[in-house]
Design a protein around this motif. Structure first.
Motif, mmCIF file in Angstrom:
data_model
loop_
_atom_site.group_PDB
_atom_site.id
_atom_site.type_symbol
_atom_site.label_atom_id
_atom_site.label_comp_id
_atom_site.label_asym_id
_atom_site.label_seq_id
_atom_site.Cartn_x
_atom_site.Cartn_y
_atom_site.Cartn_z
ATOM 1 N N ALA A 1 45.048 39.694 45.442
ATOM 2 C CA ALA A 1 43.788 39.171 44.916
ATOM 3 C C ALA A 1 42.718 39.086 45.978
ATOM 4 C CB ALA A 1 44.027 37.800 44.282
ATOM 5 N N PHE B 1 42.095 35.721 34.727
ATOM 6 C CA PHE B 1 41.195 35.203 35.750
ATOM 7 C C PHE B 1 40.473 33.935 35.313
ATOM 8 C CE2 PHE B 1 40.888 39.745 37.590
ATOM 9 C CZ PHE B 1 42.018 39.516 38.352
ATOM 10 N N GLN C 1 42.736 32.949 39.742
ATOM 11 C CA GLN C 1 42.204 34.123 40.417
ATOM 12 C C GLN C 1 42.934 34.418 41.724
ATOM 13 O OE1 GLN C 1 37.913 33.924 40.740
ATOM 14 N NE2 GLN C 1 37.660 33.458 38.564
ATOM 15 N N LEU D 1 47.211 38.746 40.729
ATOM 16 C CA LEU D 1 46.773 39.895 39.943
ATOM 17 C C LEU D 1 47.703 40.074 38.746
ATOM 18 C CD1 LEU D 1 45.881 42.593 42.623
ATOM 19 C CD2 LEU D 1 44.389 40.939 41.504
#
Length: 261
Positions: A141, A175, A179, A182
């Motif tokens: 991320a 998200f 966040q 992934l």
């Protein structure tokens, strides 16, 4: 890794300027015992390219490169981009419209010769594309949300839909909750700034005015999409070594190269 041989010769041009904003004199910075531009040139020479040239407007860079044994073309000092500098080389050398040129940035000392071959092969295999380039998966991320990491989204055939510094694709549900991770199954791709194009495309590209998107994102490749030409993106057969934009990158590249000496 592909073993397919290229069916058309190509050249590599390495544009190099002294006055980088964040790292002045960047091509001449010493990394693992030699100037950075020397590493890049050696990588290009190890590819299948018929010819490798360094294009610069700076006498200091030209002297170092000549001492290394590289071919140097001195260009004007008013170019705004590497593509403009390469266009001058094309004109001065009188290369034919169909000549394939790989634009290899001078701050990629860890680039693999196999990737140079791959990007040239991608252009040969996709004659409807204005240019070809490469990408690799993003697996964390931090990279996805880093604006210094350029992302690309493609269609199912590998043609670019958009390049951006923003985190894309945006997984709405994941998200909105988290966040830091992934979601699986989503093609997050980091663009690798290596390009192949034909001399005739370069002439068209430079005739186009900069686009609004290009100026907003500070990404030249968006000019190509803005004007309706296609960019083919292949997934890189191997991961590139670290590029150099900051002093921290110099340390990382030094460690990477020393580990492979």
């Amino acid at each position: 890794m592909s073993t397919e041989r290229l069916t058309q010769p190509f050249r590599v041009v390495i544009p190099a300027r002294y006055g980088a904003t964040r790292l002045p004199g960047k091509p001449l910075i010493q990394i693992a015992g030699k100037p950075m531009i020397g590493w890049v040139w050696e990588r290009a020479c190890a590819s299948s390219a018929d010819e490798v040239l360094i294009a610069t407007d700076d006498a200091r860079i030209a002297e170092v490169c000549t001492d290394l044994g590289a071919k140097v073309v001195m260009t004007r000092a008013d170019h705004r981009s590497g593509s403009e500098r390469i266009a001058e080389v094309v004109e001065r050398r009188g290369w034919a419209a169909g000549e394939i040129i790989v634009n290899l940035q001078g701050d990629e000392p860890g680039i693999s010769p196999a990737l140079i071959d791959q990007v040239a092969r991608g252009l040969v295999q996709h004659p409807d594309a204005g240019l070809s380039t490469l990408a690799c998966p993003i697996e964390d991320a931090n990279s996805l949300f880093d604006p210094q990491v350029v992302k690309v989204v493609t269609d199912r055939n590998g043609y670019a839909l958009y390049f951006t510094r923003a985190p894309v694709p945006w997984h709405r549900d994941q998200f909105s909750r988290d966040q830091t991770l992934l979601p699986s199954g989503v093609p997050f791709l980091r663009h690798i700034g290596l390009y192949a194009y034909r001399a005739c495309f370069l002439a068209r590209y430079l005739a186009w005015p900069p686009s609004v998107l290009e100026q907003a994102e500070s990404l030249e490749q968006l000019r190509v999409l803005w004007h309706g030409e296609r960019i083919h993106v292949s997934e890189a057969e191997t991961l590139p070594g670290p590029g150099v934009d900051t002093p921290d990158d110099v340390l990382q590249a030094t460690r990477w190269l020393k580990a492979r000496q």
